[in-house]
Design an enzyme around this catalytic site. Structure first.
Site, short mmCIF file in Angstrom:
data_model
loop_
_atom_site.label_atom_id
_atom_site.label_comp_id
_atom_site.label_asym_id
_atom_site.label_seq_id
_atom_site.Cartn_x
_atom_site.Cartn_y
_atom_site.Cartn_z
N ARG A 154 -15.84 2.90 3.31
CA ARG A 154 -16.70 4.11 3.83
C ARG A 154 -16.05 5.27 4.17
NH1 ARG A 154 -19.05 4.01 9.86
NH2 ARG A 154 -16.83 4.40 9.89
N GLY A 155 -14.91 4.90 4.74
CA GLY A 155 -13.89 6.08 5.07
C GLY A 155 -14.50 6.39 6.61
N LYS A 181 -20.26 -7.48 2.74
CA LYS A 181 -19.36 -6.93 1.77
C LYS A 181 -19.41 -8.07 0.86
CE LYS A 181 -16.55 -4.52 4.83
NZ LYS A 181 -15.52 -3.27 5.27
N HIS A 183 -14.02 -4.05 13.67
CA HIS A 183 -14.01 -2.26 13.74
C HIS A 183 -13.99 -1.59 14.99
CE1 HIS A 183 -15.14 1.77 12.10
NE2 HIS A 183 -14.05 1.45 11.33
N ALA A 219 -19.81 0.82 3.53
CA ALA A 219 -18.79 0.37 2.20
C ALA A 219 -19.72 -0.53 1.56
CB ALA A 219 -17.50 -0.05 2.59
N GLU A 251 0.94 -1.24 -0.09
CA GLU A 251 0.08 -0.07 -0.03
C GLU A 251 0.91 1.14 0.16
OE1 GLU A 251 -3.59 0.91 2.66
OE2 GLU A 251 -2.02 2.60 3.34
P1 FAD Z 1 -17.73 -0.22 6.65
O1 FAD Z 1 -17.61 -1.76 6.21
O2 FAD Z 1 -19.19 0.42 6.28
O3 FAD Z 1 -17.99 -0.28 8.25
C1 FAD Z 1 -17.90 0.87 8.95
C2 FAD Z 1 -18.64 0.54 10.34
O4 FAD Z 1 -19.95 0.31 10.10
C3 FAD Z 1 -18.10 -0.79 10.92
O5 FAD Z 1 -17.98 -0.39 12.55
C4 FAD Z 1 -19.03 -1.73 10.67
O6 FAD Z 1 -19.04 -2.83 11.80
C5 FAD Z 1 -20.19 -1.01 10.70
N1 FAD Z 1 -21.35 -1.58 9.90
C6 FAD Z 1 -21.05 -2.17 8.60
N2 FAD Z 1 -22.29 -2.50 7.96
C7 FAD Z 1 -23.16 -2.26 8.97
C8 FAD Z 1 -24.42 -2.54 9.07
N3 FAD Z 1 -25.23 -3.13 7.79
N4 FAD Z 1 -25.28 -2.26 10.07
C9 FAD Z 1 -24.68 -1.50 11.03
N5 FAD Z 1 -23.43 -1.19 11.11
C10 FAD Z 1 -22.48 -1.78 10.03
N6 FAD Z 1 -9.84 5.39 4.83
C11 FAD Z 1 -9.55 6.32 3.94
O7 FAD Z 1 -10.05 7.21 4.35
N7 FAD Z 1 -8.87 6.30 2.80
C12 FAD Z 1 -8.30 5.01 2.51
O8 FAD Z 1 -7.68 4.95 1.29
C13 FAD Z 1 -8.51 3.85 3.27
N8 FAD Z 1 -7.95 2.65 3.18
C14 FAD Z 1 -8.16 1.78 4.16
C15 FAD Z 1 -7.74 0.30 3.56
C16 FAD Z 1 -7.70 -0.76 4.36
C17 FAD Z 1 -7.23 -1.99 4.12
C18 FAD Z 1 -8.39 -0.63 5.89
C19 FAD Z 1 -8.58 -1.54 6.75
C20 FAD Z 1 -9.13 0.75 6.21
C21 FAD Z 1 -8.56 1.72 5.11
N9 FAD Z 1 -9.44 3.11 5.66
C22 FAD Z 1 -9.18 4.08 4.65
C23 FAD Z 1 -9.96 3.25 6.81
C24 FAD Z 1 -11.58 2.94 6.55
O9 FAD Z 1 -12.02 4.06 5.91
C25 FAD Z 1 -12.11 3.08 8.03
O10 FAD Z 1 -11.69 2.04 9.19
C26 FAD Z 1 -13.71 3.44 7.98
O11 FAD Z 1 -13.87 3.66 9.30
C27 FAD Z 1 -14.65 2.00 7.94
O12 FAD Z 1 -14.45 1.66 6.54
P2 FAD Z 1 -15.17 0.63 6.04
O13 FAD Z 1 -14.92 0.45 4.63
O14 FAD Z 1 -14.46 -0.79 6.77
O15 FAD Z 1 -16.44 0.62 6.39
#
Ligand code: FAD
Length: 287
Positions: free
Chosen positions: A113-114, A167, A151, A128, A22
């Site tokens: 999601r961010g 997902k 998370h 996400a 990365e």
């Molecule tokens: P999600 O999968 O949407 O989860 C977010 C939260 O919502 C979690 O607590 C999850 O348990 C909860 N959730 C999910 N689905 C549901 C549902 N149906 N009902 C209720 N709750 C739910 N951030 C950046 O800004 N830019 C980047 O480039 C970046 N790269 C990353 C790369 C990796 C490999 C990782 C692990 C993280 C990265 N992040 C980045 C950080 C990431 O954006 C954050 O961790 C963010 O808070 C969660 O993103 P997610 O896509 O996991 O979200």
């Protein structure tokens, strides 16, 4: 161009892990020469793919992610994954992002999601999983984030596995984990994920610890457990940054070797754009 799914399929068939990096876009306005220097240092090390973050942690500019990804693909003939976040996005801004990905010939996207900024509306997408179908329908190979200890906002580990499965069901083809310092957390997570129906490859995100400040930022941001061996090294080299960096890289290399021996399907190195981190990791893995 090859998709990351194809790379994982090939690695599965060969019973070897994918090795990937990365990087983040250079800070400030995109300077193509600096981007080429970062990519040109890391791509020749031969990773299976490189992923480029999207405005993460205030580093880089979200508008430069796709530019950097395109440079890696076209100038260095290396498969690239562009990160994309959806917090605060609307359906029309995501449509524009998709156009931009296409314009840069990008085929692989890490859908995120961010982080949620207090006081800022989430927009049209809560999670996400909600942007994955749009990207898959447009023909992208889509990955998503996984968390070996859940998370930080999700207290219940089993619930976080339900969210992970959503997902996969939405069309993700691979997962990249958040950093972890204790491999046992990954092995427990891998078993639990399998029981929860996760079948797509999970690549392990490994970041070396480089300073006390970085570690405390990471553990509070991600909720990662900190083994006592790291606490001891942080204390031992508190006033010796060069030795601490060396110890952090050695520890990460040890984690990578152990994960490889224990059948991890992918190893993803958070290089922080640093050549010494990436090359030490590759040396350890190619022993
Ligand atoms: P999600 O999968 O949407 O989860 C977010 C939260 O919502 C979690 O607590 C999850 O348990 C909860 N959730 C999910 N689905 C549901 C549902 N149906 N009902 C209720 N709750 C739910 N951030 C950046 O800004 N830019 C980047 O480039 C970046 N790269 C990353 C790369 C990796 C490999 C990782 C692990 C993280 C990265 N992040 C980045 C950080 C990431 O954006 C954050 O961790 C963010 O808070 C969660 O993103 P997610 O896509 O996991 O979200």
């Amino acid at each position: 161009m090859t998709t990351v799914k194809q790379l994982f399929d090939e690695s599965r068939a060969a019973s070897r892990p994918t090795l990937s990096f990365e990087i983040f876009p250079p800070k400030g306005d995109l300077d193509h020469r600096t981007a080429r220097e970062v990519a040109g240092g890391l791509a020749p090390l031969g990773p299976d793919f490189i992923s480029v973050t999207y405005s993460a942690g205030g580093c880089g500019n979200k508008h430069s992610t796709n530019d950097v990804a395109e440079i890696i693909q076209s100038d260095f003939d290396t498969v690239c994954v562009a990160h994309l976040t959806c917090a605060g996005a609307t359906a029309s801004s995501i449509a524009a992002s998709i156009e931009d990905l296409r314009a840069h010939n990008i085929e692989n996207v890490l859908a995120l999601r961010g982080d949620v900024v207090p006081g800022i509306e989430l927009g049209d997408y809560s999670f996400a999983k909600d942007i994955i179908p749009a990207l898959v329908d447009e023909g992208f190979c889509v990955g998503a984030a996984a968390y070996t200890e859940g998370h930080i906002d999700c207290i219940d580990f089993n619930e976080s596995l339900v969210h992970l499965k959503q997902k996969q069901d939405a069309g993700a083809s691979f997962f990249v984990t958040q950093l972890f310092f204790d491999n046992e957390c990954f092995y427990r997570f891998r078993d639990a994920a399998e029981k929860a129906g996760i079948t797509i490859p999970i690549t392990c995100g490994i970041m070396p610890f480089l300073s006390k400040a970085q570690v405390s930022r990471m553990i509070f941001m991600c909720g990662a457990s900190l083994p006592s061996s790291i606490i001891k090294l942080l204390a031992k080299y508190e006033d010796d940054p060069a030795s601490l960096r060396k110890a952090g890289i050695e520890y990460a290399c040890g984690q990578l070797e152990d994960l490889k021996e224990n059948g991890a399907e992918g190893l993803h190195i958070y290089t922080m754009n640093a050549y010494d981190i990436a090359s030490a990791a590759m040396d350890a893995l190619r022993k």
